[in-house]
Design an enzyme around this catalytic site. Sequence first.
Site, short mmCIF file in Angstrom:
data_model
loop_
_atom_site.label_atom_id
_atom_site.label_comp_id
_atom_site.label_asym_id
_atom_site.label_seq_id
_atom_site.Cartn_x
_atom_site.Cartn_y
_atom_site.Cartn_z
N ASP A 231 0.62 -1.17 0.03
CA ASP A 231 0.03 0.04 0.03
C ASP A 231 0.93 1.37 0.19
O ASP A 231 0.31 2.34 0.20
CB ASP A 231 -0.84 0.12 1.10
CG ASP A 231 -2.21 -0.78 1.02
OD1 ASP A 231 -2.36 -1.42 -0.02
OD2 ASP A 231 -2.98 -0.83 2.26
N ASP B 146 4.78 -8.88 9.34
CA ASP B 146 5.03 -7.46 9.19
C ASP B 146 6.34 -7.39 8.50
O ASP B 146 7.15 -8.21 8.64
CB ASP B 146 4.95 -6.70 10.33
CG ASP B 146 3.38 -6.65 10.76
OD1 ASP B 146 2.60 -6.84 9.97
OD2 ASP B 146 3.06 -6.34 12.11
N ASP C 132 9.36 -5.92 9.34
CA ASP C 132 10.31 -5.94 10.15
C ASP C 132 10.54 -7.49 10.81
O ASP C 132 11.53 -7.59 11.62
CB ASP C 132 10.25 -5.03 11.43
CG ASP C 132 8.97 -5.14 12.27
OD1 ASP C 132 8.09 -5.35 11.71
OD2 ASP C 132 9.05 -5.06 13.65
N ASP D 284 -6.29 -7.92 14.24
CA ASP D 284 -5.73 -9.14 14.74
C ASP D 284 -6.62 -9.75 15.99
O ASP D 284 -7.07 -10.75 16.24
CB ASP D 284 -4.37 -9.10 15.03
CG ASP D 284 -3.92 -8.08 15.84
OD1 ASP D 284 -4.52 -7.21 16.28
OD2 ASP D 284 -2.72 -7.82 15.93
#
Length: 494
Positions: free
Chosen positions: A95, A150, A152, A243
């Site tokens: 995005d 994610d 990282d 989540d």
Amino acid sequence: MGLLISYIILAIYSIALLLIFFYSLAQLNLLVNYLGYKRRNQTAPKFNLLDPKEIPFVTIQLPVYNEKYVMERLLENIAKIEYPKSKLEIQVLDDSTDDSVIETAARVKALQKTGLDIKHIRRKNRKGFKAGALKEGLEIAKGEFIAIFDADFMPSSDWLKKTVIYFKDPEIGVVQTRWGHINREYSTLTRIQAFALDAHFTLEQVGRNAKGHFINFNGTAGIWRKQCIIDAGNWEGDTLTEDLDLSYRAQLKNWKFKYLEDVETPAELPVVISAARSQQFRWNKGGAENFRKTVWSVITAKNISLKTKFHGVMHLLNSSMFLCVFLVSILSIPAMYIKAIYPQFDIVFNLLSFFVLSTIILFVCYWFTYKSIQGSSFDNFVDYIKLFFTFFSVALGFSLHNSIAVLEGHMGKRSEFVRTPKFNLKNITDTWKGNKYLTNKLSPNMIFEALLMLYFLFGMYSAIPLNDFGLFPFHFMLFLGFGFVFTKSLTSRA
């Protein structure tokens, strides 16, 4: 009038202390569950990945947004996942609105040439933020199981082999792994964050999962059964913690969650307090939003036990504890003066002193989680004592910021999903200066945090004329905590 105000202050003060005490008792119960679970031999049906017929198709989803500093590391790491290429698909759900899009597209194209089934998926808008991206990706996902990371996070090459095997049990909807921290020792701020997350990923996740109580998928480093996501109503973007929302909807539908404490998935902790602020705000507001959205469904559910309901309610109230802590902190100084002026309240204060037990309970609980990762030597225990009180002080310093987040969540005030900037810092000498995603804006809360630092300095001073030093250590930690948050926020800017 003064007596009436005193009654009101003491009533609020007492209720907040009582809620904190209930929270600490819930944590103590989770510790008992945790220790009992660690002593049991765990067996579960598992896929035999040596049999080609049992190898399930997996889609890995990588939801990213303006991740210039970590995209190369992320894609290189995911490309090393050991799994049959014919049974693996990777979706880069991008995005991004900056030039990282071009770099990501080039890297994806290079990986495609190696035979990897990887797609660079772009949306026309960020509707639903991360939840929206995951939902759109799910519509075209080939996999029966959906792993999510994610930007990282750096799963080991055998991560899928350690996790997907548990889905042989058809009742399992989610397998979640424990977060690791690649930059734990970078600073006091990262050590404190690692300390808090370790407590969640050991004591809370294992303690709840051990007795079949509700746990949560942590947004990353886990894998879903696609059927479970769809059966639970799919991803929704009406809270900041999508989540937690989907986790509770799935478990209310009788799906089981499997938590793997022994499978660690390393990730990067925020190294700048502004990044930690935005992350804390999102998590705490999202927790309150989910309490508002889900708690009645938990209370009225006919398919779960009373104890699971209790732990579910306390879980959804986790972030609200910051509001209780903030109220206790603010009212503790007026309470000192009420105690001095109105001797008739002595019995009340004697009873309230019992709630110091909450701190002792948390100290014991967190020690077991700390030693499970760091070890139980005497030196580690000394380090733990220092870290616990540092953590406690800084958590108090975040209480205003997080209380505002909680209040916004409970009141239904909507806000955008604010991502946490990533840095790709490999060692303690690396600098975060110049990170293009950091803002120079100062939080307006900083003014109040500076005033609160002075307020609790006054609280320490008040102990002298009142000859009442019972709350002096508490006020000292509050002074240090708000001082830390204020000064770090003032100096740690891009």
